[in-house]
Design an enzyme around this catalytic site. Structure first.
Site, short mmCIF file in Angstrom:
data_model
loop_
_atom_site.label_atom_id
_atom_site.label_comp_id
_atom_site.label_asym_id
_atom_site.label_seq_id
_atom_site.Cartn_x
_atom_site.Cartn_y
_atom_site.Cartn_z
CB THR A 313 -0.92 0.05 1.23
OG1 THR A 313 -0.11 0.27 2.39
CG2 THR A 313 -1.71 -1.24 1.39
CB CYS A 314 0.37 4.64 -1.18
SG CYS A 314 -1.24 5.22 -0.72
CG ASP A 315 -0.27 3.69 5.82
OD1 ASP A 315 -1.33 4.34 5.96
OD2 ASP A 315 0.58 3.57 6.71
CG ASN A 356 -3.72 2.25 -0.55
OD1 ASN A 356 -2.52 2.18 -0.65
ND2 ASN A 356 -4.32 3.40 -0.32
#
Ligand SMILES: Cc1ncc(COP(=O)(O)O)c(C=O)c1O
Length: 370
Positions: A313-315, A356
């Site tokens: 994910t983009c976390d 996401n």
């Protein structure tokens, strides 16, 4: 060591990833080992660890009862064939409507740690058995609980004494020594505290519920069930255990695929390995690197080097291990599999439903072996 059934299932390398695969027979073996170490004790499986119906059905057949945190978990247990009287509503912050729903479903055992909750139990689950959760030392555990749950011993005595006037049955004392608790002495101390609370409250032959917490050998050895049983000792009580992790962890493997292996010059001397599952697809217990899953790379071996495994994910938090040493083959490439072992506990049940755009973690169950 994986069961043959898990190895056979994973030998098919064509299945879409990520997924968790479970072998309920391993759960039953662990249940039997625990029952042998604690003869005569009632074992309530903590459903939250892995609520898959196949696991619950296997445990019903093996004779287990259940620790359920919500009406939905109670329903999973009864759907799997559990009798309501073998279910304990173990979450002291369940709330009034959940208490009523558990009672309607036939549950008659409730854990509490506050006067407010005791009043709710009296109102919505009249006549029920009550266990009071007492605060104990849970240092030595990977994921402690005492910051959130548990009454002090003095408050626990008051709660037990308050049961009768509310039409409830003061039944016993429970504690949780923290999950992945590796020190048997912590249980000995918890038992001493719980017995003292029960004695002061005047309970005769109380339920002594020592909760969950029993550890799993993820990356290092841990004491066996017998050592914990020796620490608990023998007492004139009705002994109850609520294991979650220790029954299901070794029954599961979480298979991921490598999305990319990146070198990050100027940032990290290690390779970063991005997997198609991370913190939000079942690996929630990598938060604070609490649980260090053993990793393996089927089909890849040879010289290995340090890596930082991370999720898709983009976390920014979606990094599995920065401090926990991880070494994977230098030949690892996008598309290869990375298996996380002993991943049956607190994985699928923790996965996000769509953060996401990544869906919940698919779960497979191995076919029963003859
Ligand atoms: C009340 C209660 N009992 C038992 C368990 C199971 O703990 P473990 O998985 O460490 O055995 C938990 C875990 O959250 C819990 O909250």
């Amino acid at each position: 060591m994986l069961s043959d059934a898990l190895e056979n299932f994973l030998a098919d390398r064509g299945r879409p990833t990520p997924f968790l695969v479970l072998d309920p027979a391993v759960v039953v073996d662990r249940y039997a080992a625990l029952a042998a170490a604690f003869p005569g004790a009632e074992i309530l499986y903590a459903v939250k660890a892995c609520p898959h119906p196949a696991v619950l059905r296997a445990l019903v057949a093996a004779g287990a009862g259940f620790d359920a945190a919500s009406p939905a978990e109670v329903a999973l247990c009864t759907d799997a064939g559990a009798a309501p009287e073998r279910i304990c509503a173990g979450n002291p912050v369940r709330g009034a409507s959940a208490t009523a729903a558990c009672h309607t479903a036939g549950v008659r055992r409730f854990v509490t740690d506050s006067p407010e909750d005791l009043d709710e139990i009296a109102a919505h689950a009249p006549g029920s058995d009550v266990l009071v959760r007492v605060l104990v030392d849970d240092s030595g555990s990977a994921t402690p609980f005492s910051g959130k749950f548990g009454a002090t011993p003095a408050a626990a005595v008051d709660l037990l004494r308050a049961c009768a006037s509310r039409g409830l049955v003061a039944t016993g004392v429970t504690f949780h020594a923290g999950s992945q608790q590796t020190r048997p002495a912590t249980y000995a101390a918890g038992v001493a505290t719980a017995l003292e609370v029960a004695r002061e409250a005047g309970l005769h032959r109380p339920v002594l519920d020592i909760g969950g917490g029993l550890p799993v050998a993820y990356r290092s050895e841990v004491p066996g069930f017998a050592e914990f049983a020796a620490a608990v000792g023998e007492h004139d009580v009705r002994l109850v255990l609520e294991p979650g992790r220790a029954l299901v962890a070794e029954a599961g493997v979480l298979r991921t695929s490598v999305l990319r292996v990146s070198r990050r010059p100027g940032v990290d001397h290690r390779r970063w390995v991005y997997l198609d599952a991370g913190r939000y697809q079942g690996l929630a217990e990598t938060e604070n690197e609490a649980i260090g899953y053993p990793l393996r790379t089927p089909g890849r071996d040879g010289p290995a080097g340090p890596v930082v495994p991370a999720g898709p994910t983009c976390d920014g938090d979606d990094v599995l291990y920065r401090r926990t040493p991880c070494s994977l083959p230098l030949s690892l490439r996008a598309g290869d599999h990375v298996d996380l072992l002993a991943a049956g506990a607190y994985t699928a049940s923790y996965a996000s439903v769509g953060f996401n755009g990544f869906g919940p973690l698919p779960v497979h169950v191995v076919p029963a072996q003859d």
